[in-house]
Design a protein around this motif. Sequence first.
Motif, PDB file in Angstrom:
ATOM      1  N   THR A  10     -22.052   4.075 -33.283  1.00  0.00           N
ATOM      2  CA  THR A  10     -21.976   2.650 -32.952  1.00  0.00           C
ATOM      3  C   THR A  10     -20.745   2.056 -33.615  1.00  0.00           C
ATOM      4  O   THR A  10     -20.332   2.486 -34.691  1.00  0.00           O
ATOM      5  CB  THR A  10     -23.223   1.870 -33.445  1.00  0.00           C
ATOM      6  N   ALA A  12     -19.410  -2.020 -34.007  1.00  0.00           N
ATOM      7  CA  ALA A  12     -19.781  -3.407 -33.721  1.00  0.00           C
ATOM      8  C   ALA A  12     -21.048  -3.391 -32.861  1.00  0.00           C
ATOM      9  O   ALA A  12     -22.020  -2.722 -33.214  1.00  0.00           O
ATOM     10  CB  ALA A  12     -18.633  -4.155 -33.063  1.00  0.00           C
ATOM     11  N   SER A  13     -21.048  -4.015 -31.696  1.00  0.00           N
ATOM     12  CA  SER A  13     -22.287  -4.079 -30.915  1.00  0.00           C
ATOM     13  C   SER A  13     -22.306  -3.064 -29.772  1.00  0.00           C
ATOM     14  O   SER A  13     -23.086  -3.206 -28.832  1.00  0.00           O
ATOM     15  CB  SER A  13     -22.465  -5.496 -30.367  1.00  0.00           C
ATOM     16  N   ASP A  47     -31.366  -3.465 -32.304  1.00  0.00           N
ATOM     17  CA  ASP A  47     -31.054  -4.819 -31.822  1.00  0.00           C
ATOM     18  C   ASP A  47     -29.579  -5.177 -31.978  1.00  0.00           C
ATOM     19  O   ASP A  47     -29.086  -6.101 -31.345  1.00  0.00           O
ATOM     20  CB  ASP A  47     -31.916  -5.853 -32.557  1.00  0.00           C
ATOM     21  N   GLY A  48     -28.876  -4.419 -32.818  1.00  0.00           N
ATOM     22  CA  GLY A  48     -27.444  -4.663 -32.990  1.00  0.00           C
ATOM     23  C   GLY A  48     -26.622  -4.139 -31.823  1.00  0.00           C
ATOM     24  O   GLY A  48     -25.458  -4.511 -31.654  1.00  0.00           O
ATOM     25  N   VAL A  49     -27.212  -3.266 -31.015  1.00  0.00           N
ATOM     26  CA  VAL A  49     -26.485  -2.676 -29.876  1.00  0.00           C
ATOM     27  C   VAL A  49     -26.684  -3.534 -28.636  1.00  0.00           C
ATOM     28  O   VAL A  49     -27.817  -3.797 -28.227  1.00  0.00           O
ATOM     29  CB  VAL A  49     -26.966  -1.228 -29.603  1.00  0.00           C
ATOM     30  N   ARG A  50     -25.574  -3.974 -28.063  1.00  0.00           N
ATOM     31  CA  ARG A  50     -25.655  -4.813 -26.853  1.00  0.00           C
ATOM     32  C   ARG A  50     -25.205  -4.084 -25.601  1.00  0.00           C
ATOM     33  O   ARG A  50     -25.599  -4.437 -24.491  1.00  0.00           O
ATOM     34  CB  ARG A  50     -24.800  -6.064 -27.034  1.00  0.00           C
ATOM     35  N   LYS A 109     -30.192  -2.694 -21.429  1.00  0.00           N
ATOM     36  CA  LYS A 109     -28.877  -3.196 -21.844  1.00  0.00           C
ATOM     37  C   LYS A 109     -27.800  -2.681 -20.881  1.00  0.00           C
ATOM     38  O   LYS A 109     -27.954  -1.606 -20.309  1.00  0.00           O
ATOM     39  CB  LYS A 109     -28.584  -2.725 -23.266  1.00  0.00           C
ATOM     40  N   ALA A 209     -20.327  -7.521 -24.143  1.00  0.00           N
ATOM     41  CA  ALA A 209     -21.139  -7.808 -25.332  1.00  0.00           C
ATOM     42  C   ALA A 209     -21.126  -9.283 -25.720  1.00  0.00           C
ATOM     43  O   ALA A 209     -21.935  -9.721 -26.540  1.00  0.00           O
ATOM     44  CB  ALA A 209     -20.653  -6.952 -26.502  1.00  0.00           C
TER      45      ALA A 209
END
Length: 282
Positions: A10, A12-13, A47-50, A109, A209
């Motif tokens: 990962t 950022a998102s 939840d940090g992954v968009r 997502k 994102a």
Amino acid sequence: MTSPQVLYETCASVATITMNRPDVANAQSSELIDELDAAFERADEDDGVRVVILAGAGRHFSSGHDLKALVGQAEPDYWRTLRETPEGKFRHEKVMYYDRCTKIRNFRKPTIAAVQGSCIAAGLMLACMCDLIVAADNAVFSNPVLKMTGAGVELLVEPWELGIRKAKEFLLTGETIDAQEAWRLGLVNKVVPAGQLMERARELAGKVALVPPITAQIVKDSINHTADLMGQSSSWRYHFMAHQFTHNTATALAALQERKSRSTLKEVFADRDRGDTIVPPH
Ligand code: ZN
């Protein structure tokens, strides 16, 4: 095999899920498909992954299903014996191909496939499960399985991606489509220089994102629902059963026996390229 067949990182998102069998052009073994599923689960839970990028390590995105399993050269797996019967083959293809692919198509997502080099048959099916596709300028798409008796692969993505007439040409001839043609047909969103593929995919992911996750999820789902109202999911269900029927025809079973008698994939592909030539009676 101990080394992971799928990598997960990962930044950022954005999560990047990378098929990691570059020595075999990311042929999709059962292990790879299981690890891919686990990686998507992980991205779902974080939840940090968009946005998720799906990539392939090395020169090629994916050569499709691991055909070595079909000629008995692969490591035995859970499905080896099961897929010897029509019932087992049905279950194997439903669980490992149909369900796993549609799960990615319905992943909550947004997803982006980053495609370079060969994107063949089930490799194309997999890429098409993503919401967006960024292609390297060296990407080449094909699904040459009809000459091997296969009724396409398990999900008939072609009419939706290429249009009806081009889909027929693409499947019946087994010819390839290059990156520019893929862009013209709407199969891919962007064509970028091969050396910039991941950078440009991340740039695109970064833009996506910025949308609040719930909004992105709802819009993605609504567009997929539009495709369903146009008949996509029911046409896929029909095709899957027709595909299974074709696997079990006398024609396909004879070809499978012939493939198993070949000692290398090179011979299998030579048989395929020769096609179903009519032998005159004598
Ligand atoms: Zn199949």
